[in-house]
Design an enzyme around this catalytic site. Structure first.
Site, PDB file in Angstrom:
ATOM      1  N   ARG A   1      -9.237   8.022  -0.758  1.00  0.00           N
ATOM      2  CA  ARG A   1     -10.179   8.487   0.272  1.00  0.00           C
ATOM      3  C   ARG A   1     -11.032   9.635  -0.252  1.00  0.00           C
ATOM      4  O   ARG A   1     -10.596  10.380  -1.122  1.00  0.00           O
ATOM      5  CB  ARG A   1      -9.410   8.954   1.513  1.00  0.00           C
ATOM      6  CG  ARG A   1      -9.025   7.822   2.421  1.00  0.00           C
ATOM      7  CD  ARG A   1      -8.453   8.367   3.709  1.00  0.00           C
ATOM      8  NE  ARG A   1      -8.327   7.326   4.687  1.00  0.00           N
ATOM      9  CZ  ARG A   1      -9.247   7.046   5.616  1.00  0.00           C
ATOM     10  NH1 ARG A   1     -10.335   7.773   5.733  1.00  0.00           N
ATOM     11  NH2 ARG A   1      -9.067   6.055   6.455  1.00  0.00           N
TER      12      ARG A   1
ATOM     13  N   THR B   1      -8.195   3.339   8.640  1.00  0.00           N
ATOM     14  CA  THR B   1      -9.424   2.540   8.615  1.00  0.00           C
ATOM     15  C   THR B   1      -9.514   1.717   9.908  1.00  0.00           C
ATOM     16  O   THR B   1      -8.815   0.731  10.076  1.00  0.00           O
ATOM     17  CB  THR B   1      -9.421   1.612   7.374  1.00  0.00           C
ATOM     18  OG1 THR B   1      -8.954   2.366   6.257  1.00  0.00           O
ATOM     19  CG2 THR B   1     -10.797   1.076   7.092  1.00  0.00           C
TER      20      THR B   1
ATOM     21  N   GLY C   1       1.014  -1.445   4.373  1.00  0.00           N
ATOM     22  CA  GLY C   1       1.360  -0.102   3.919  1.00  0.00           C
ATOM     23  C   GLY C   1       2.280   0.647   4.851  1.00  0.00           C
ATOM     24  O   GLY C   1       3.484   0.760   4.620  1.00  0.00           O
TER      25      GLY C   1
ATOM     26  N   ARG D   1      -6.778  12.684   1.164  1.00  0.00           N
ATOM     27  CA  ARG D   1      -5.693  13.127   2.047  1.00  0.00           C
ATOM     28  C   ARG D   1      -4.323  12.564   1.644  1.00  0.00           C
ATOM     29  O   ARG D   1      -3.309  13.123   1.992  1.00  0.00           O
ATOM     30  CB  ARG D   1      -5.991  12.772   3.501  1.00  0.00           C
ATOM     31  CG  ARG D   1      -5.974  11.289   3.774  1.00  0.00           C
ATOM     32  CD  ARG D   1      -6.089  11.011   5.254  1.00  0.00           C
ATOM     33  NE  ARG D   1      -7.418  11.225   5.754  1.00  0.00           N
ATOM     34  CZ  ARG D   1      -7.900  10.595   6.820  1.00  0.00           C
ATOM     35  NH1 ARG D   1      -7.142   9.759   7.490  1.00  0.00           N
ATOM     36  NH2 ARG D   1      -9.119  10.804   7.232  1.00  0.00           N
TER      37      ARG D   1
ATOM     38  N   HIS E   1      -5.696   3.612  -1.484  1.00  0.00           N
ATOM     39  CA  HIS E   1      -7.024   3.935  -0.957  1.00  0.00           C
ATOM     40  C   HIS E   1      -7.328   5.371  -1.384  1.00  0.00           C
ATOM     41  O   HIS E   1      -6.708   6.304  -0.885  1.00  0.00           O
ATOM     42  CB  HIS E   1      -6.984   3.798   0.572  1.00  0.00           C
ATOM     43  CG  HIS E   1      -8.293   4.055   1.240  1.00  0.00           C
ATOM     44  ND1 HIS E   1      -8.465   3.918   2.598  1.00  0.00           N
ATOM     45  CD2 HIS E   1      -9.509   4.460   0.755  1.00  0.00           C
ATOM     46  CE1 HIS E   1      -9.712   4.207   2.914  1.00  0.00           C
ATOM     47  NE2 HIS E   1     -10.364   4.548   1.815  1.00  0.00           N
TER      48      HIS E   1
ATOM     49  N   HIS F   1      -3.654  -4.626   7.878  1.00  0.00           N
ATOM     50  CA  HIS F   1      -3.762  -3.473   8.773  1.00  0.00           C
ATOM     51  C   HIS F   1      -2.836  -3.590   9.976  1.00  0.00           C
ATOM     52  O   HIS F   1      -2.907  -4.554  10.739  1.00  0.00           O
ATOM     53  CB  HIS F   1      -5.182  -3.190   9.271  1.00  0.00           C
ATOM     54  CG  HIS F   1      -5.340  -1.729   9.586  1.00  0.00           C
ATOM     55  ND1 HIS F   1      -4.940  -1.181  10.782  1.00  0.00           N
ATOM     56  CD2 HIS F   1      -5.753  -0.699   8.828  1.00  0.00           C
ATOM     57  CE1 HIS F   1      -5.139   0.116  10.742  1.00  0.00           C
ATOM     58  NE2 HIS F   1      -5.619   0.448   9.567  1.00  0.00           N
ATOM     59  N   GLY F   2      -1.969  -2.606  10.069  1.00  0.00           N
ATOM     60  CA  GLY F   2      -1.056  -2.511  11.214  1.00  0.00           C
ATOM     61  C   GLY F   2       0.049  -3.554  11.224  1.00  0.00           C
ATOM     62  O   GLY F   2       0.740  -3.711  12.221  1.00  0.00           O
TER      63      GLY F   2
ATOM     64  N   GLU G   1      -8.800   0.591  -3.030  1.00  0.00           N
ATOM     65  CA  GLU G   1      -9.704   0.573  -1.876  1.00  0.00           C
ATOM     66  C   GLU G   1     -10.609   1.794  -1.959  1.00  0.00           C
ATOM     67  O   GLU G   1     -10.118   2.915  -2.168  1.00  0.00           O
ATOM     68  CB  GLU G   1      -8.911   0.657  -0.572  1.00  0.00           C
ATOM     69  CG  GLU G   1      -8.085  -0.571  -0.284  1.00  0.00           C
ATOM     70  CD  GLU G   1      -7.246  -0.399   0.969  1.00  0.00           C
ATOM     71  OE1 GLU G   1      -6.539  -1.346   1.290  1.00  0.00           O
ATOM     72  OE2 GLU G   1      -7.286   0.667   1.602  1.00  0.00           O
TER      73      GLU G   1
ATOM     74  N   GLU H   1     -11.090  -9.416   3.162  1.00  0.00           N
ATOM     75  CA  GLU H   1      -9.816  -9.040   3.776  1.00  0.00           C
ATOM     76  C   GLU H   1     -10.080  -8.874   5.272  1.00  0.00           C
ATOM     77  O   GLU H   1     -10.918  -8.061   5.681  1.00  0.00           O
ATOM     78  CB  GLU H   1      -9.266  -7.744   3.171  1.00  0.00           C
ATOM     79  CG  GLU H   1      -7.943  -7.361   3.836  1.00  0.00           C
ATOM     80  CD  GLU H   1      -7.105  -6.383   3.020  1.00  0.00           C
ATOM     81  OE1 GLU H   1      -7.254  -6.320   1.782  1.00  0.00           O
ATOM     82  OE2 GLU H   1      -6.311  -5.674   3.656  1.00  0.00           O
TER      83      GLU H   1
ATOM     84  N   ASP I   1      -0.139   4.453  -0.015  1.00  0.00           N
ATOM     85  CA  ASP I   1      -0.863   5.663   0.421  1.00  0.00           C
ATOM     86  C   ASP I   1       0.058   6.684   1.095  1.00  0.00           C
ATOM     87  O   ASP I   1      -0.047   7.894   0.852  1.00  0.00           O
ATOM     88  CB  ASP I   1      -1.942   5.307   1.448  1.00  0.00           C
ATOM     89  CG  ASP I   1      -3.118   4.574   0.839  1.00  0.00           C
ATOM     90  OD1 ASP I   1      -3.181   4.474  -0.396  1.00  0.00           O
ATOM     91  OD2 ASP I   1      -3.969   4.099   1.605  1.00  0.00           O
ATOM     92  N   HIS I   2       0.948   6.178   1.955  1.00  0.00           N
ATOM     93  CA  HIS I   2       1.718   7.119   2.770  1.00  0.00           C
ATOM     94  C   HIS I   2       2.896   7.749   2.031  1.00  0.00           C
ATOM     95  O   HIS I   2       3.521   8.681   2.542  1.00  0.00           O
ATOM     96  CB  HIS I   2       2.092   6.488   4.111  1.00  0.00           C
ATOM     97  CG  HIS I   2       0.851   6.214   4.903  1.00  0.00           C
ATOM     98  ND1 HIS I   2      -0.008   7.228   5.270  1.00  0.00           N
ATOM     99  CD2 HIS I   2       0.268   5.061   5.298  1.00  0.00           C
ATOM    100  CE1 HIS I   2      -1.049   6.704   5.894  1.00  0.00           C
ATOM    101  NE2 HIS I   2      -0.905   5.393   5.923  1.00  0.00           N
TER     102      HIS I   2
ATOM    103  N   ASN J   1       0.849  -1.192   0.000  1.00  0.00           N
ATOM    104  CA  ASN J   1       0.000   0.000   0.000  1.00  0.00           C
ATOM    105  C   ASN J   1       0.893   1.253   0.000  1.00  0.00           C
ATOM    106  O   ASN J   1       1.714   1.419   0.907  1.00  0.00           O
ATOM    107  CB  ASN J   1      -0.891  -0.067   1.251  1.00  0.00           C
ATOM    108  CG  ASN J   1      -1.819   1.118   1.368  1.00  0.00           C
ATOM    109  OD1 ASN J   1      -1.423   2.257   1.122  1.00  0.00           O
ATOM    110  ND2 ASN J   1      -3.046   0.879   1.766  1.00  0.00           N
TER     111      ASN J   1
HETATM  112  N1  PXP Z   1      -5.863  -3.242   4.068  1.00  0.00           N
HETATM  113  C1  PXP Z   1      -6.848  -2.325   4.085  1.00  0.00           C
HETATM  114  C2  PXP Z   1      -8.186  -2.732   3.571  1.00  0.00           C
HETATM  115  C3  PXP Z   1      -6.611  -1.014   4.549  1.00  0.00           C
HETATM  116  O1  PXP Z   1      -7.615  -0.109   4.562  1.00  0.00           O
HETATM  117  C4  PXP Z   1      -5.316  -0.667   4.981  1.00  0.00           C
HETATM  118  C5  PXP Z   1      -5.034   0.722   5.487  1.00  0.00           C
HETATM  119  O2  PXP Z   1      -5.404   1.683   4.595  1.00  0.00           O
HETATM  120  C6  PXP Z   1      -4.309  -1.641   4.907  1.00  0.00           C
HETATM  121  C7  PXP Z   1      -4.616  -2.932   4.475  1.00  0.00           C
HETATM  122  C8  PXP Z   1      -2.886  -1.338   5.273  1.00  0.00           C
HETATM  123  O3  PXP Z   1      -2.750  -0.984   6.602  1.00  0.00           O
HETATM  124  P1  PXP Z   1      -1.357  -0.464   7.121  1.00  0.00           P
HETATM  125  O4  PXP Z   1      -1.058   0.815   6.417  1.00  0.00           O
HETATM  126  O5  PXP Z   1      -1.563  -0.294   8.581  1.00  0.00           O
HETATM  127  O6  PXP Z   1      -0.334  -1.525   6.790  1.00  0.00           O
END
Ligand code: PXP
Length: 238
Positions: A45, A100, A213, A49, A43, A191-192, A69, A150, A9-10, A7
């Site tokens: 959003r 999320t 991500g 952002r 994602h 996630h995380g 996403e 997921e 995004d950041h 991911n």
């Molecule tokens: N999966 C989904 C569906 C998410 O929304 C996110 C966070 O946007 C992630 C995975 C990745 O999470 P992280 O950035 O904490 O690794």
């Protein structure tokens, strides 16, 4: 074989902090694929952002396997149908949240989600629902006709990081992964996650894909520092 979705995004978060063009999510996505990632997740959003429409447009023109996403609404569905990513994962979205925070409420949004999934399936986009690890949500995901689920691993990741007992949460995820696979759903998790969470979850054979991500992008900053400093020092010495 398990797949890794990275991911980016950041990368967008960091770029937007300066309002300029560096670092570039597209370039990082290409590098991630070159280094062995199987797909790229973004994602888009509603408040834009991090990832912006331009990022989606550029990524959708490449051959990179793209997982988009989106929040569950018709406006975002139309964007997905227009840019035709390989995969779409529906996620809950609150403007005020930092990330999320949990899985979808499949009961409250049942009709809308079913309609959106139907439209995406019709276009042969692989569909997924971001859910908490509960048997009830897996049954609903199947009824909705999603291709994949997921599992939100945020709670497990926090317990592991805080060195708390995570056995119950891990068992929930294991049972859900087994149950979902038996129903014919492809199982993803995310996630995380960091190195440790990944090692623990990688033992669950039913999980086919991880989407990671924040940790990968964060870690890349310190791992990559050596080369950047070397280059800058070389320029200073000239
Ligand atoms: N999966 C989904 C569906 C998410 O929304 C996110 C966070 O946007 C992630 C995975 C990745 O999470 P992280 O950035 O904490 O690794």
């Amino acid at each position: 074989m398990k797949n890794l979705g990275v991911n980016v995004d950041h990368v967008g978060t960091l770029r937007n902090a300066r309002g300029e063009k560096h670092p570039d999510p597209l370039l990082v996505a290409k590098q991630a694929i070159n280094f062995g990632a199987d797909s790229i997740t973004i994602h888009l959003r509603e408040d834009r952002r991090h990832i912006k429409d331009e990022d989606l447009i550029k990524l959708s023109k490449t051959k990179i396997p793209l997982n988009l996403e989106i929040a569950c609404n018709y406006k975002m569905m139309k964007i997905a149908l227009k840019y035709n990513p390989n995969f779409v994962c529906l996620v809950p979205e609150k403007r005020e949240e930092l990330t999320t925070e949990g899985g979808l409420n499949l009961i409250k949004n049942y009709k809308k989600i079913k309609f959106i999934i139907k439209k995406l399936n019709k276009k042969k986009i692989r569909t997924s629902l971001f859910i908490n690890p509960t048997i009830k949500d897996i049954k609903y995901s199947k009824k909705i006709n999603s291709n994949c689920i997921e599992i939100h691993t945020g709670k497990l990741s926090s317990l592991i990081k805080e060195k708390k007992n995570y056995k119950n949460e891990l068992n929930k995820i294991k049972n859900c992964a087994k149950f979902a696979k038996a129903l014919g759903l492809e199982v993803h998790a995310g996630h995380g996650m960091d190195y440790k969470t990944t090692q623990i979850l990688a033992k669950i054979s039913e999980i086919k894909e991880f989407n990671i991500g924040h940790f990968i992008i964060g870690e890349a900053i310190s791992v990559g520092l050596k080369e950047v400093i070397r280059k800058i020092k070389k320029s200073i010495k000239k």
